[in-house]
Every structure is written in C-alpha cells, then in structure tokens.
Write a protein that holds these residues in place. Structure first.
Motif, PDB file in Angstrom:
ATOM      1  N   ARG A 766       0.825  -1.214   0.000  1.00 15.25           N
ATOM      2  CA  ARG A 766       0.000   0.000   0.000  1.00 15.25           C
ATOM      3  C   ARG A 766       0.855   1.257   0.000  1.00 15.25           C
ATOM      4  N   TRP A 767       2.109   1.169   0.431  1.00 11.05           N
ATOM      5  CA  TRP A 767       2.995   2.331   0.446  1.00 11.05           C
ATOM      6  C   TRP A 767       3.883   2.404  -0.794  1.00 11.05           C
ATOM      7  N   CYS A 768       3.773   1.446  -1.679  1.00 15.29           N
ATOM      8  CA  CYS A 768       4.628   1.433  -2.866  1.00 15.29           C
ATOM      9  C   CYS A 768       4.220   2.556  -3.813  1.00 15.29           C
ATOM     10  N   PRO A 769       5.173   3.346  -4.311  1.00 14.64           N
ATOM     11  CA  PRO A 769       4.814   4.401  -5.274  1.00 14.64           C
ATOM     12  C   PRO A 769       4.145   3.806  -6.507  1.00 14.64           C
ATOM     13  N   GLN A 770       3.094   4.448  -6.974  1.00 17.49           N
ATOM     14  CA  GLN A 770       2.349   3.937  -8.118  1.00 17.49           C
ATOM     15  C   GLN A 770       3.226   3.846  -9.352  1.00 17.49           C
ATOM     16  N   GLU A 771       4.134   4.809  -9.533  1.00 12.52           N
ATOM     17  CA  GLU A 771       5.012   4.786 -10.694  1.00 12.52           C
ATOM     18  C   GLU A 771       5.958   3.597 -10.630  1.00 12.52           C
ATOM     19  N   LEU A 772       6.451   3.253  -9.446  1.00  7.82           N
ATOM     20  CA  LEU A 772       7.308   2.086  -9.298  1.00  7.82           C
ATOM     21  C   LEU A 772       6.512   0.808  -9.532  1.00  7.82           C
ATOM     22  N   LEU A 773       5.290   0.778  -9.061  1.00  9.31           N
ATOM     23  CA  LEU A 773       4.434  -0.392  -9.279  1.00  9.31           C
ATOM     24  C   LEU A 773       4.150  -0.581 -10.765  1.00  9.31           C
ATOM     25  N   ASP A 774       3.942   0.510 -11.488  1.00  6.05           N
ATOM     26  CA  ASP A 774       3.703   0.407 -12.930  1.00  6.05           C
ATOM     27  C   ASP A 774       4.920  -0.155 -13.652  1.00  6.05           C
ATOM     28  N   LEU A 775       6.111   0.248 -13.239  1.00  3.68           N
ATOM     29  CA  LEU A 775       7.327  -0.272 -13.861  1.00  3.68           C
ATOM     30  C   LEU A 775       7.492  -1.766 -13.598  1.00  3.68           C
ATOM     31  N   ILE A 776       7.184  -2.187 -12.381  1.00  6.32           N
ATOM     32  CA  ILE A 776       7.276  -3.613 -12.060  1.00  6.32           C
ATOM     33  C   ILE A 776       6.258  -4.406 -12.864  1.00  6.32           C
ATOM     34  N   ASN A 777       5.043  -3.884 -12.987  1.00  8.61           N
ATOM     35  CA  ASN A 777       4.035  -4.556 -13.798  1.00  8.61           C
ATOM     36  C   ASN A 777       4.481  -4.668 -15.252  1.00  8.61           C
ATOM     37  N   SER A 778       5.090  -3.602 -15.753  1.00  4.57           N
ATOM     38  CA  SER A 778       5.556  -3.617 -17.142  1.00  4.57           C
ATOM     39  C   SER A 778       6.673  -4.638 -17.336  1.00  4.57           C
ATOM     40  N   LYS A 779       7.590  -4.706 -16.381  1.00  5.26           N
ATOM     41  CA  LYS A 779       8.674  -5.687 -16.496  1.00  5.26           C
ATOM     42  C   LYS A 779       8.130  -7.103 -16.438  1.00  5.26           C
TER      43      LYS A 779
END
Length: 843
Positions: A766-779
């Motif tokens: 829940r504290w993970c930055p959304q932009e970092l989460l998007d990058l992980i999803n993309s990878k």
C-alpha cells in the motif's frame, strides 16, 4: 419506586472547556485562527513562528491592533472574556459578513487550552499593552515587556498548548507533518492575499542554529494571484496559463487555470469569498470537466506543449495529468452557510445549481478555447447515452438455420433452459461464416481470408458441411459473385480484384483452426434438467467422444474458485499456443452459497477451464518482483536492511521544479524515497533559504537533482527515457498530498507461517509508489510467456502450480482475468453413464 432526575446548569468552567475543545483541535488550527485575525485587521505583513516540541507558536502583524480596553475585556476570564470581537454584527447584518471571524471565540478558547499572551498597540496609543491568560484566568495585564511594539500591530503568543488535554497531545500529528500543514495553510492564504507578505519559521531550528536555518517559507508582496503562485511554486507550472475573470449576475470567479498538467492535485485551490474550502461537490465538478476532456492526456508538459495533436501512441502506464488552478468564487454571503464546523471550511450554498452552472460554463469555455474539448462534445455531455450499435448475430452453417432472423417480440424475459455444449469433431475449415443483421434481416457472407463481407440473399442456400477443404476456397468467390446482391452494380468488387485477394499469400491461414465449444439453445433436456447431446448431430460430442454429457448451465459461471482448486487442477494440454486447458474438481464444502452447495452443480463432475498462459506467467513474475521489493521495504522500516539497489556512477541528474526540489530537501521526504531504494546526493545546497529567489530567477524555476542509487529490480527500465524523472515527480506529488511520515508496521512476525509472510508484503504494497508499481508490472508483462509460445505438458503443469501459489491467481498484473470457466463436465446424467472423455483429442 419513582426516580426523578433534576436538571442542573453546567458550571462556567465546564461550558468554557467544552466549547474551547471543540473549536481548537491542533496547532495548525490555532495558527489559522490567528492568521485570519491578522488579515481581518488589515495587516500587510504577517510573521509566524512555531515550536512543535515546546507546544508553542506566535503570530505577529502590523494591523490595526487591539486597544487597552479591548485587552481588558479579553482578560476578564472564561465567561466575560468570550464573545468579544472588533467585528461585531447585529442579527440582521449576519447575512452580510465580510470578515473571516465574527464569533469572538478564538482568543478566549486559546486562553482556556493554552497559556495566551497578547501584546498590541493601536495607532492612537502611545504604549504597547499586554495581557496573559491561562486556563481561563488572567495572570497579567499591563504594559508589554517581552513583545513590546514600537509600531501599531499585534503579537499573539501561545505556549503550553493543550496542557489540559494530554490525550490530544498524544494524538497530534508529528512535528514534520504539523510544520507541513501550517505551511500549506499559509500558502493557501498567501495566494488570495498577494498584497500581504508572509513568513514562517521553525523556532526549534532557529534556537539551535543560525536564524536562517529555521526559515520555512517567505512570500513577499506581489501584484497578483498568479505572481504569488509563481513565487511559491516556480514558473514551470505556469509557463502557459490563462487568467480568469468572469461575472454572471451576483456571481464572480477570478484567478487562473494553467495549461500545464501536474502529477497530483496539490496545486488545486478553490475558494469562496477568499476563504479556502474543503473538498466538496464543486471540486468534483471541476475534476469531472477535466476528466471528460483530453486535458489529462494532452496537457502541456512543464517545457511546453507536447502531445496536443500527437499521433504517437501514448504509453498506458503514463499517469494522467491533473489540472492546476486557483479560483475564487464570489458569492453573496446571504446565500451561503459556513458555520457548519469551527474551521468554516465546509460551506452550504442556497442556489447551488446556479453556482454549479456558472462554474461549469467557465471551465467549458477554457477547455474549448484551448482545444481540449469541442463545443459539440460539451453540448452533448449529460444528454443521455450514445446510440447503441447494431447487433449482429453469427448464424451457424446449418440448413435449418438459414432463415432470416426476426427481431424478438417485446415480452418479459423467461428463464432459459440449460444449453448443450458441442465439440466440433472434424474438419473445421468447412464452415462458411455468415452474419445476419437483426434489424433489417439482411444476410452477409464473410470471406475468412480477406475479412470482407458481401450481401447475400437469404434464399440462397449454401451447403458446405460435406464439401472438401480444397474446393471451399475456390467456391466462396463464385458464390459471392453469383449471389443476387441489392444495390447498384458499380459497388460490386471486380473479378480481377477478387482473384488477386484469393491468390495473395498474405491472407493465407497461418495455422489450422482449433476445436471450439459453440453453445446452442435448441436442445432438449432430460428429466433431471441436464441437456442431452443428440448423437445424430453432425457436430455432436458423440461423433468425437461417444455419449458424454457436457453441462453448460450458468452455475459454473457463478461458482467462486479458490486457490486450492488450482492446486488440484488436472492439466490437459496447451490449446492454440495461448491457453492451458485444465479440469478442476470443485470441493462442494468450500463452494457454498448461504451454507448450501450450488443447486445445479452435478456431483462427481469437473469444471473445464482455460488459463491464459500470458496472464498466468505475468502474475507469477509480478508477485516475485513485488515480494522482493516489499520485503526490502519492510527490512528498512525494521532497521535490518533495505531494498537491493544499483549504484549509479556517475550520478544521474534530473530536473525538478524549485518547489519539488525544496520538498525533496527535507529529511522526511528523503527517508521516504530511501525506503524504496532511491537515494540522492548533493541536496544540502537546496536547503539554503537565502538563495531561493536568486535560483528561481536564474534557472526559470528549475533545480537539478542528482540520483546515486535506484532499485535494482527495475534499474534497466528506470534509465530509459524520462522514467526516473517521472518516478521522482510522481512520488513527490503523492507524498505532498498524503504525507511522508514512516508507516506504522507491526514488528511481530511468525517465521513459520507462510500466510503471515504473504500478508506482510501485501501490507507493505500500500505504500509502494504507483510509478514504481507500474514499472514492475511492465517488467513482469514484457518478460512473461507470450501468445504463440509453445509449452510442453510439464511446463504447463509447472506454470499452473506456480500460479496457485500466488496471492492473486485469478488476475494478471493489470487486473485482467487469468482464467475462465467453460462448462461443467459430467459423465453421469439422469442415471445414465458415458465413457471417460479422451481429452488428448484436443491436443
């Protein structure tokens, strides 16, 4: 025995304490009340100091001041000192209040909850006078000693705040959050009063270091709202802006709206009569207007216009841009009610529809002028749903199905019987696809190679079920040419073009068609309600598998699957190099509705499901990445480690606005980034307050920041294009709106419990930055198994096992479903049995 309850009046001390505790709840609210008093006094300079550790604050202004007689009235105590104000109104004039304060309760409430010292001097006074109160009692009244003034104005000092409410002190926000809240409050008023200079300082830092170290904010006098905004937040966000000044009857709106988009909503300011208001329907109205336009996608970047008419495909991961605006609504005070709560930030409007229509027209005009929406689109907005598309039905190639379908009569929907599922057994290339438009009854033949459709008479009979595959390709063009078509002859396709399309290898079938499961609704049911598959049907299961029964009711679609079902799934094989076919035996004890198993779910059968191989592998990969980075986040919070990082040598520079860079210079924000493996260098120079104005003018509102470490798990993606800058700017916006305080995580952990580990990393997510989460999803997506990747049976089984071990096995990283149930398969129906199905026939 009767019991009488007598009514007694509350004591003066009790009444005063109850009122005061409701009016003042925190240090930022105390300062806000004092700041409003200074503005009501006509001050042109307001200085504020706060010491959260000492529970003290002070506000100094050069306003009209309070006379000696006025200070004497305030010093009379809890009862007589309340409701004394220089802005006295009669009951009739309360409908025309033009000041922030009008109740006369703020200072007396502070005297109840704090140690209050007021030092003031008017223009007619030759001396500065003071009064000191605590707990509603006067401690001193006489000439000023500590806060002696040489010019007109007032100083209000609050010490030992909330001394009588220790619980309120315990629940008070942290020091950093309190300072940040006060800063935002001062900034909000500085925008509406550009002719007033404001300063804010942290006395706890000034006490230990040089005086400049404690400065938090300095806003000089400016000529307009826009100029004040540019001074506080830089010119980057307002390089392209439109100033607003519109009037409609008694209503008026002034301020500006920027064509530049921001990463968050922190730069959205809405006022009513220069008073900041909390989030309400007016904010939602503005948000909806911008959301329904192309602004969120095509707003200007900080450097200027980028993609207003761009034809380049925009990455779906890119965050939508938020509007930047400062708008003040002028509404007659007789039409509003702002006494709903002590802070007066919640407002009720009498003719709300008139105000919303006026504000909506202002926003629409702005969006239309700058090409973010069209006048036609704005007129159609809210006028109902768009017209529905024509419904086209697929007609199976069967002689008894060649009739033109008529629109169904208007009647109530009746329960439908369960439909039988047939498996196509043989040569599937014999089917000639045709469609019928329900509204007109026209029938079209679709060329499966070119995708073109041709109008065909419903009387023309085509029988392709017994023809050879080789003859079918050459026969379709002939049928299309010979069939009577309506319309002018010049619209018919020339023979040479038709032959060229047929001969072109670009339209050749790349792979054989796989068996499918079409549903038919014209089958009878046995006594038990289960559909019977007729063996004389050319596509029935009998010709392929014998006399088996496939139930296609809707119960399987309403069945809730569990992770344990995937662990027991029997993998059949890969299908079409895209899906994995599996049989799942549902445990009725865990699939109950209101304590009972589903009614029509036959016992002893299985559910046939298809698993999307790409979505499944994407889910497995994304949870592996998230587990790694979230546990690193937890280790950092516990002080036992951190996220694995990649050191950057040399450090990578990025450009931030001056406001963003100043936010990043705080220890709390740097710690928030460090928890996710993002580390900076050279931020000490950004804390230099004296060079603030010089930097802003020389660099156009930008500051260069250097990053020396990034999370290793997405290091390759962060160094591409502007991903690193977007991550920093996006997370800064999130921290500014939600706060940068460290999360409060439980330190207890059961190392033997796998579920506890799963819940811990999910809690950290829940504290993970959304932009970092998007990058992980993309990878995870880019490296996952793709469609048309062949998988062996062993690889399919391993993928299904790994999917069952994830926390969310039924959706991919982007939220799409990873599997779909097809039908319930049973070898028993109505007391009859059939041999087991040979699923290898689908391989």
């Amino acid at each position: 025995m009767s019991c009488e309850t007598s009514l007694k009046q509350l004591s003066v001390e009790t009444r005063a304490k109850l009122r005061s505790a409701q009016l003042l709840t925190s240090l930022p609210q105390v300062i806000s009340e004092l700041l409003q008093n200074s503005l009501d006094a006509g001050a042109s300079q307001v200085d504020i100091g706060v010491d959260c550790e000492d529970w003290s604050c002070w506000v100094r202004d050069n306003g009209a001041g309070i006379s000696k007689a006025g200070l004497t009235m305030i010093g009379k105590g809890s009862e007589e000192g309340r409701y004394n104000t220089s802005k006295a109104y009669t009951p009739a004039s309360l409908d025309f209040v033009s000041t922030f304060g009008f109740r006369g309760e703020a200072l007396s409430s502070m005297a109840e909850l704090c140690c209050l010292e007021i030092s003031s001097r008017t223009s007619q006074s030759r001396e500065s006078w003071s009064v000191i109160l605590k707990g509603g009692k006067s401690l001193y009244s006489g000439p000023s000693i500590r806060w002696r003034r040489e010019n007109p104005g007032s100083v209000v000092c609050v010490r030992d705040a909330f001394f009588s409410l220790p619980i309120r002190r315990q629940s008070h926000p942290s020091t950093a959050k309190t300072i940040d809240g006060i800063k935002q409050e001062v900034e909000a008023y500085a925008l509406m009063f550009p002719d007033v200079a404001f300063t804010l300082q942290d006395d706890s830092k000034s006490r230990d270091n040089a005086s400049s170290k404690g400065h938090v904010l300095r806003v000089p006098k400016t000529r307009s709202i826009l100029a004040a905004f540019r001074h506080m937040y830089g010119r980057a966000l307002t390089a392209h802006v439109e100033e607003i000044d519109a009037t409609s009857g008694d209503l008026k709106v002034e301020g500006f709206m920027s064509l530049v988009g921001a990463r968050s909503k922190v730069h959205q300011y809405l006022y009513i009569n220069k008073h900041p208001i909390s989030f309400c329907d007016l904010h939602r109205l503005i948000d909806n207007k911008f959301s329904n336009s192309t602004f969120m996608k095509h707003a200007y970047d900080e450097g200027g216009e980028t993609s207003l008419r761009s034809s380049v495909r925009r990455s779906p991961r890119k965050g939508e841009k938020r509007a930047i605006y400062v708008l003040n609504l002028g509404i007659p005070t007789r039409l509003i009610d702002n006494c709903l709560e002590p802070a007066k930030s919640a407002v009720q409007i009498e003719h709300k529809n008139v105000v919303t229509t006026f504000l909506s027209s202002v926003i629409d005009s702005f969006l239309i002028r700058h090409g973010f929406t069209s006048d036609k689109r704005g007129a159609e907005e809210g006028c109902g749903s768009p017209p529905k598309k024509r419904k086209v039905s697929m007609v199976p190639n069967s002689a008894d199905q060649n009739k033109v379908l008529q629109p169904p009569a208007n009647r109530k929907t009746e329960p439908k019987e369960a439909r039988a599922v047939f498996i196509h057994p043989g040569n599937m290339s014999e089917e000639i696809p045709r469609t019928t438009v329900r509204e007109t009854g026209e029938m079209f033949i679709v060329n499966p190679r070119t995708g073109n459709s041709y109008l065909q008479s419903s009387r023309h009979k085509i029988d392709g079920t017994n023809s050879a595959s080789a003859n079918r390709v050459s026969r379709i063009p002939r049928l299309l040419r010979e069939g009577p078509c309506s319309g002018p002859a010049q619209h018919k396709m020339p023979d040479w073009l038709q032959e060229a399309l047929i001969a072109n290898n670009a339209y050749a079938t790349t792979e054989p068609r796989i068996p499918s499961l079409p549903l038919f609704a014209n089958q009878a049911s046995d006594d038990q309600g289960c559909p019977i598959v007729h063996s004389n049907h050319p596509w029935s299961c009998a010709s392929a598998f014998g006399t088996s029964y496939l139930q296609s009711g809707s119960e399987h679609a309403r069945t809730r699957f569990h992770k344990g079902d995937l662990l027991k799934a029997r993998v059949i094989n890969q299908v079409d190099r895209k899906f994995i076919a599996c049989l799942v035996d549902l445990d009725h004890s865990t699939h109950q509705e209101h304590g009972k198993p589903p009614k029509n779910l036959a016992a002893g059968g299985s559910t046939l499901i298809l698993i999307d191989q790409h979505a499944a592998d994407e889910r497995v990969r994304v949870e592996r990445f998230l587990t790694e980075i979230c546990f690193g986040f937890l280790r950092h919070c516990e002080g036992t480690g951190g996220v694995e990082v990649s050191e950057l040598s040399p450090a990578v520079p990025i450009l931030l606005t001056h406001h963003e860079a100043s936010r990043l210079a705080t220890i709390e924000v740097q710690s928030a980034f460090d928890r996710w493996g993002i580390r900076f260098e050279g931020l000490a120079k950004l804390t230099s307050f004296e060079s603030e104005c010089v930097r802003d003018e020389a660099s156009g509102g930008y500051s260069q920041v250097f990053i020396r470490a990034i999370p290793a798990i997405v290091s390759d993606k962060l160094l591409v294009n502007d991903e690193l800058r977007d991550l920093v700017k996006g997370y800064l916006g999130t921290l500014e709106s939600e706060g940068a305080s460290p999360p409060n995580l439980s330190q207890q952990k059961d190392v033997d419990n796998i579920k506890d580990d799963e819940s811990r990393w999910l809690k950290a997510l829940r504290w993970c930055p959304q932009e970092l989460l998007d990058l992980i999803n993309s990878k995870a997506c880019r490296g996952a198994v793709m469609f048309n990747d062949p998988l062996s049976l062993e690889q399919c089984e391993r993928l299904v096992r790994n999917l069952a071990a994830t926390a969310f096995p039924f959706q991919c990283a982007h939220g799409r479903p990873s599997l779909v149930p097809l039908t319930h398969v049973s070898i028993k129906s109505g007391g009859r049995s059939a041999p087991a199905l040979d699923w290898t026939r689908l391989s």
